[in-house]
Structures are given as C-alpha cells and as structure tokens.
Write a protein that holds these residues in place. Structure first.
Motif, PDB file in Angstrom:
ATOM      1  N   UNK A 168       0.830  -1.206   0.000  1.00  0.00           N
ATOM      2  CA  UNK A 168       0.000   0.000   0.000  1.00  0.00           C
ATOM      3  C   UNK A 168       0.866   1.259   0.000  1.00  0.00           C
ATOM      4  N   UNK A 169       1.891   1.289   0.826  1.00  0.00           N
ATOM      5  CA  UNK A 169       2.759   2.463   0.904  1.00  0.00           C
ATOM      6  C   UNK A 169       3.490   2.674  -0.417  1.00  0.00           C
ATOM      7  N   UNK A 214       2.535   1.771  -3.375  1.00  0.00           N
ATOM      8  CA  UNK A 214       1.581   2.249  -4.380  1.00  0.00           C
ATOM      9  C   UNK A 214       1.237   3.714  -4.158  1.00  0.00           C
ATOM     10  N   UNK A 215       1.033   4.104  -2.901  1.00  0.00           N
ATOM     11  CA  UNK A 215       0.679   5.490  -2.597  1.00  0.00           C
ATOM     12  C   UNK A 215       1.807   6.447  -2.970  1.00  0.00           C
ATOM     13  N   UNK A 216       3.015   6.113  -2.579  1.00  0.00           N
ATOM     14  CA  UNK A 216       4.147   6.979  -2.884  1.00  0.00           C
ATOM     15  C   UNK A 216       4.423   7.024  -4.388  1.00  0.00           C
ATOM     16  N   UNK A 217       4.303   5.867  -5.040  1.00  0.00           N
ATOM     17  CA  UNK A 217       4.549   5.816  -6.475  1.00  0.00           C
ATOM     18  C   UNK A 217       3.559   6.646  -7.278  1.00  0.00           C
ATOM     19  N   UNK A 218       2.351   6.795  -6.726  1.00  0.00           N
ATOM     20  CA  UNK A 218       1.310   7.562  -7.410  1.00  0.00           C
ATOM     21  C   UNK A 218       1.339   9.042  -7.036  1.00  0.00           C
ATOM     22  N   UNK A 219       2.269   9.419  -6.156  1.00  0.00           N
ATOM     23  CA  UNK A 219       2.378  10.828  -5.774  1.00  0.00           C
ATOM     24  C   UNK A 219       1.342  11.295  -4.785  1.00  0.00           C
ATOM     25  N   UNK A 220       0.777  10.375  -4.001  1.00  0.00           N
ATOM     26  CA  UNK A 220      -0.241  10.754  -3.008  1.00  0.00           C
ATOM     27  C   UNK A 220       0.406  11.398  -1.791  1.00  0.00           C
ATOM     28  N   UNK A 221      -0.340  12.309  -1.173  1.00  0.00           N
ATOM     29  CA  UNK A 221       0.082  12.889   0.101  1.00  0.00           C
ATOM     30  C   UNK A 221      -0.709  12.328   1.273  1.00  0.00           C
ATOM     31  N   UNK A 222      -1.838  11.664   0.991  1.00  0.00           N
ATOM     32  CA  UNK A 222      -2.716  11.169   2.052  1.00  0.00           C
ATOM     33  C   UNK A 222      -3.219   9.781   1.714  1.00  0.00           C
ATOM     34  N   UNK A 223      -3.548   9.018   2.756  1.00  0.00           N
ATOM     35  CA  UNK A 223      -4.111   7.673   2.605  1.00  0.00           C
ATOM     36  C   UNK A 223      -5.445   7.627   3.321  1.00  0.00           C
ATOM     37  N   UNK A 224      -6.510   7.305   2.587  1.00  0.00           N
ATOM     38  CA  UNK A 224      -7.822   7.099   3.207  1.00  0.00           C
ATOM     39  C   UNK A 224      -8.038   5.598   3.348  1.00  0.00           C
ATOM     40  N   UNK A 225      -8.204   5.100   4.601  1.00  0.00           N
ATOM     41  CA  UNK A 225      -8.297   3.652   4.810  1.00  0.00           C
ATOM     42  C   UNK A 225      -9.699   3.082   4.693  1.00  0.00           C
ATOM     43  N   UNK A 226     -10.735   3.927   4.496  1.00  0.00           N
ATOM     44  CA  UNK A 226     -12.104   3.423   4.459  1.00  0.00           C
ATOM     45  C   UNK A 226     -12.502   2.810   5.781  1.00  0.00           C
ATOM     46  N   UNK A 227     -13.173   1.654   5.730  1.00  0.00           N
ATOM     47  CA  UNK A 227     -13.496   0.913   6.954  1.00  0.00           C
ATOM     48  C   UNK A 227     -13.040  -0.531   6.762  1.00  0.00           C
ATOM     49  N   UNK A 228     -12.870  -1.251   7.861  1.00  0.00           N
ATOM     50  CA  UNK A 228     -12.341  -2.605   7.762  1.00  0.00           C
ATOM     51  C   UNK A 228     -10.866  -2.575   7.388  1.00  0.00           C
ATOM     52  N   UNK A 229     -10.329  -3.717   6.977  1.00  0.00           N
ATOM     53  CA  UNK A 229      -8.924  -3.853   6.600  1.00  0.00           C
ATOM     54  C   UNK A 229      -8.014  -3.158   7.623  1.00  0.00           C
ATOM     55  N   UNK A 230      -7.245  -2.137   7.215  1.00  0.00           N
ATOM     56  CA  UNK A 230      -6.273  -1.506   8.112  1.00  0.00           C
ATOM     57  C   UNK A 230      -6.764  -0.187   8.696  1.00  0.00           C
ATOM     58  N   UNK A 231      -8.062   0.069   8.613  1.00  0.00           N
ATOM     59  CA  UNK A 231      -8.590   1.383   9.009  1.00  0.00           C
ATOM     60  C   UNK A 231      -8.424   1.682  10.491  1.00  0.00           C
ATOM     61  N   UNK A 232      -8.322   0.639  11.331  1.00  0.00           N
ATOM     62  CA  UNK A 232      -8.195   0.854  12.770  1.00  0.00           C
ATOM     63  C   UNK A 232      -6.925   0.212  13.320  1.00  0.00           C
ATOM     64  N   UNK A 233      -5.892   0.170  12.506  1.00  0.00           N
ATOM     65  CA  UNK A 233      -4.614  -0.418  12.918  1.00  0.00           C
ATOM     66  C   UNK A 233      -3.615   0.711  13.149  1.00  0.00           C
ATOM     67  N   UNK A 245       6.422   7.538   6.411  1.00  0.00           N
ATOM     68  CA  UNK A 245       6.695   7.705   4.984  1.00  0.00           C
ATOM     69  C   UNK A 245       6.169   9.028   4.436  1.00  0.00           C
ATOM     70  N   UNK A 246       5.833   9.946   5.343  1.00  0.00           N
ATOM     71  CA  UNK A 246       5.411  11.270   4.919  1.00  0.00           C
ATOM     72  C   UNK A 246       4.001  11.343   4.387  1.00  0.00           C
ATOM     73  N   UNK A 247       3.164  10.344   4.693  1.00  0.00           N
ATOM     74  CA  UNK A 247       1.787  10.305   4.223  1.00  0.00           C
ATOM     75  C   UNK A 247       0.832  10.645   5.358  1.00  0.00           C
ATOM     76  N   UNK A 248      -0.179  11.439   5.064  1.00  0.00           N
ATOM     77  CA  UNK A 248      -1.206  11.784   6.048  1.00  0.00           C
ATOM     78  C   UNK A 248      -2.222  10.643   6.112  1.00  0.00           C
TER      79      UNK A 248
END
Length: 458
Positions: free
Chosen positions: A71-72, A74-93, A103-106
């Motif tokens: 995930x990190x 992919x986010x960095x490779x795409x030039x993202x500044x923020x990660x929205x986790x939605x719900x489930x998966x890693x949203x509460x980790x 990694x400098x991501x919000x």
C-alpha cells in the motif's frame, strides 16, 4: 486543500463501495484519487472511476489490502500525500497509521496513539469510566487462563459476553449463558479474535439480552472543535452483524439522546480525537452504557448524511489536511428520518451462506430521497474473497414511517440476478413488515434463534 498539510492526491487503501465513495468525494473536492486494487478487483467500479489505479497484490488480503508495504509503495509511487483507509482492513490499525506517517503520508483518521487507546476496547472502557461515563460490569483488562476466566465470571455474573479487545464490526464475540459453556466460549472468542485481528486478547463483560445498540457520530478537528451529528439505532442485528440502521432512534427519549451526545463528545475531547468516528452504547430504558469506539468512518454513515446534509467523507479529508470543521454544533439540525438496509450476497434460506457468481442483472432503485451506495454493476462477478456487501440502500422521509415505506418500495424495485447469486433483499423486506420492528421495539437479540426463511417476505 491548502491547510497545514497540503493535499492534492489521495490514495484509497480499500475496495468496494467505500472506495468508490471516497473517489467521488475527492472528485467533488478537486482532488486526484488513486485506488489500490487486488487482482480480482481489477475491473471494479472504484478502479474504473478513479483517476489512477495501482495493482497492489493477489486476492489474498494478507498480501494486498492488509499488506502495508504494498500500500505504501503504491501510494508513494502515485504521488499521493494522504491515505484514506475506508473501513475494515487496516482502518483501525495504529501501526499502519504510524507507517504512513513515517513515509510522509497523512493518514485520514485519528493519531496512532489515540487510535491505539480507543481501539483497545478495554482501554476505552477504562478511559470512559474515568470521566464519569457508565460502562457495563466487566474485567478491567484482558483476561487469560481458565482459572482467571472462571473467577472473573463468578464476580461479573452470567450471562456474559467474551469480546475481542481489538478490532470491531461484531467480530470476535461469544455469548455465554451458563458455566458449562464458559471456557469453550472463551477459547472460541480467542481463536476468532486472532483470526480477524491478529490479536487474541479478550475480556469479559455483562451481557444484556433486551437492549438497544445506539451509536453517536462525532467529528473533531485539530482546532479544538468536537461536534456530534446525532444518534443512529443499530439494534436490528444478526450474530452481532448490523442489518438495518436508522436515525433518529425510534422511541428514544430526548433525555437519552442528550446523554449519548454528551458522553460521546466528552470521550472524544478527553482522548484528543480527530476525524470522523462513533462512540457506541447500549440502551435499556433511560439507562445507557458505553461499549466501544470505532475510529473510522462507519458502513452506515450515509444515514447521518441523509438526515443532516453533512458530507462526512469531505469533512474527514479536510480535517486530515489540518483545516477546521466548516460548521458549528448549532448548525447541525437533523431533519426527518433516514434508514439504511445492507444488501448482501447471501442466502437467508441456507444459513446466510455467502453466494458468488456473475451478475447478469443489477438495476438499483431510484426515485425521490433514495440513495444507493454500491460498487456492483451488470457483468461484474461477485467474488468469494471478500465481504458479501453488494449495496447499501438509504432512504429519507419526513418521518420514520415514510422512510420505511420508501425503503420497502426501493427494495421491491431492486433487480439483482445471476447464476448462483442470492441476496438478503427478501429478508430485509420481511423485516420492514415486521410489526415489532415497525413499532420500534426491536432489541439486539430480536433475531436470535430465528432463521432467514421464517422472516422472508411472502
């Protein structure tokens, strides 16, 4: 967004309807959206709608949606500044939120330390009790070992519920009604907790059979603003999984609603919470007890949006950028009533076993005050790899009866067919016609012991 943390690109670390929901919010805000997808999700609606999509791994969630390195990257490779986790998966980790920060991501959600404190249900209980919020009798911390479990059960009394200390979504729970099944329930809860959350710690809490499950939606920013957006009743459940959610809660006295709002805001302020979240309570008469906090957007957030007109995902993104909430508590004026039904690809006649297959027909309902959040479409294949949620149907009405009647009409219009695909729509329509539900008298145990076939509308 031009707050202290400028954001123009958001990476969405999730799938399905919530990924599409975030994509749409980004588009309305002028933000670029990037969706990470697993191999079987390559042709989903979220992938099609996003500005950019990046493959993150195979079907196995442990190597894709639950794998931070992919995930990190992919986010960095795409030039993202923020990660929205939605719900489930890693949203509460909390560890994932920490990795994002490293990694400098919000991370779009509360700070890792706050998430750790509130995400641990035992710690959250302890914090809320410390600020004067009622909690159910239970253990002060995780309990381990047969001898300790037996001793604590004797102190708390039966019936009780063994609950996972981590995670949420109704997973990792076992209700124990007699001493003979106590240790087997304890062991089953630990196995389930380990399977779902990678953490087998459990605790014990008094179990109430005739109780309502009510949650309060809160928003909090980094400028000291903490607001509540009313309460949602989630009492109609099956095996701790919500089926129908509504706001306002039917027949809930103003006194109770006031308590719930006060306790939720107090808890968020004490914890230093930021973002969107919910504080969940059990209600018996006019008595309430805190049970847990969900440090993320909820599946049922559209109910609150329909009643208040507040775009919760938009506010999440603005708060993550360091901007203040765009309104005050006095501006929150819920109108009418809103209801959400979850349409799952499950067979109610066969113990709610998930069903997979290609959708030959998928025609959502429409009309005034009907909203459908879905990622499905004709020709899409329902995969067995992830949860069975196909769509959420949300209706609004000037009052509860109108909202429920509108829901019944909408579900009656929904056309879904495909080889091997069954849905819960007949069950939901049966529940909408159930006299006790229409009277607002259902508790969390209402469906216990009742099979799907006996509830399906004729």
């Amino acid at each position: 967004m031009s707050g202290p943390r400028a954001i123009d690109t958001v990476f969405i670390a999730n799938r399905g309807e919530i990924a599409l929901r975030v994509v749409r919010a980004c588009r309305e805000m002028g933000l670029r959206s990037v969706v990470g997808y697993s191999v079987p999700d390559a042709d989903t609606a979220a992938v099609r709608a996003a500005d950019t999509a990046v493959r993150i791994g195979p079907a196995d969630g442990r190597r894709s949606y639950l794998y931070p390195p992919a995930l990190i990257e992919a986010a960095l490779g795409a030039g993202a500044q923020a990660v929205h986790p939605g719900y489930g998966f890693l949203s509460e980790v909390p560890e994932f939120a920490e990795i994002c920060a490293e990694n400098g991501l919000v991370f779009v959600g509360p700070a890792p330390g706050v998430m750790a404190e509130l995400g641990d249900k035992v710690g959250a209980r302890r914090m809320m009790a410390g600020i004067g919020v009622p909690v159910l009798p239970g253990t002060d911390g995780p309990v381990a070992g047969d001898r300790a479990v037996l001793a604590e059960a004797e102190r708390i009394g039966l019936p009780l519920i063994v609950k996972a200390a981590a995670g949420g979504g109704g997973r990792g729970m076992q209700v124990v009604t007699d001493r003979d099944s106590l240790l087997s329930g304890y062991r089953a809860a630990r196995v389930s907790a380990r399977e779902y959350f990678g953490d087998d710690r459990v605790y014990l809490e008094r179990y109430l059979e005739q109780v309502r499950h009510v949650e309060v939606q809160i928003l909090a920013d980094g400028h000291g603003n903490v607001l509540h957006l009313g309460a949602r009743d989630c009492s109609l459940q099956r095996r701790h999984q919500k089926l129908v959610e509504e706001t306002p809660g039917p027949a809930l006295p103003a006194e109770v609603l006031g308590k719930l709002a006060e306790y939720a805001v107090r808890g968020a302020q004490t914890a230093g919470y930021t973002g969107a979240g919910t504080f969940e309570f059990l209600v018996v008469g006019t008595e309430v007890a805190f049970i847990e906090t969900n440090c993320r957007i909820q599946v049922e957030h559209p109910v609150t949006e329909m009643a208040t007109g507040v775009d919760l995902v938009r506010e999440q993104l603005r708060i993550a950028a360091g901007e203040p909430i765009t309104f005050q508590q006095a501006d929150v004026e819920p109108r009418g009533a809103a209801v959400e039904c979850r349409v799952n690809a499950e067979d109610p006649d066969r113990g709610f076993v998930p069903s997979a297959g290609r959708l030959d027909e998928f025609v959502p309902p429409g009309g005034p005050f009907v909203r459908v959040d879905t990622h499905a479409y004709p020709g899409w294949t329902v995969t067995p790899h992830y949860d069975s949620l196909l769509a959420k149907v949300i209706t609004w009405g000037a009052d509860r009866d109108q909202a429920l009647d509108r829901m019944d009409r909408a579900l009656g219009e929904f056309r879904i067919s495909g080889a091997g695909v069954r849905t819960t729509i007949p069950l939901l329509r049966g529940l909408l016609q159930d006299p006790r539900f229409r009277a607002g008298e259902c508790t969390t145990s209402y469906l216990d012991g009742r099979d799907g076939a006996g509830l399906v509308a004729g």
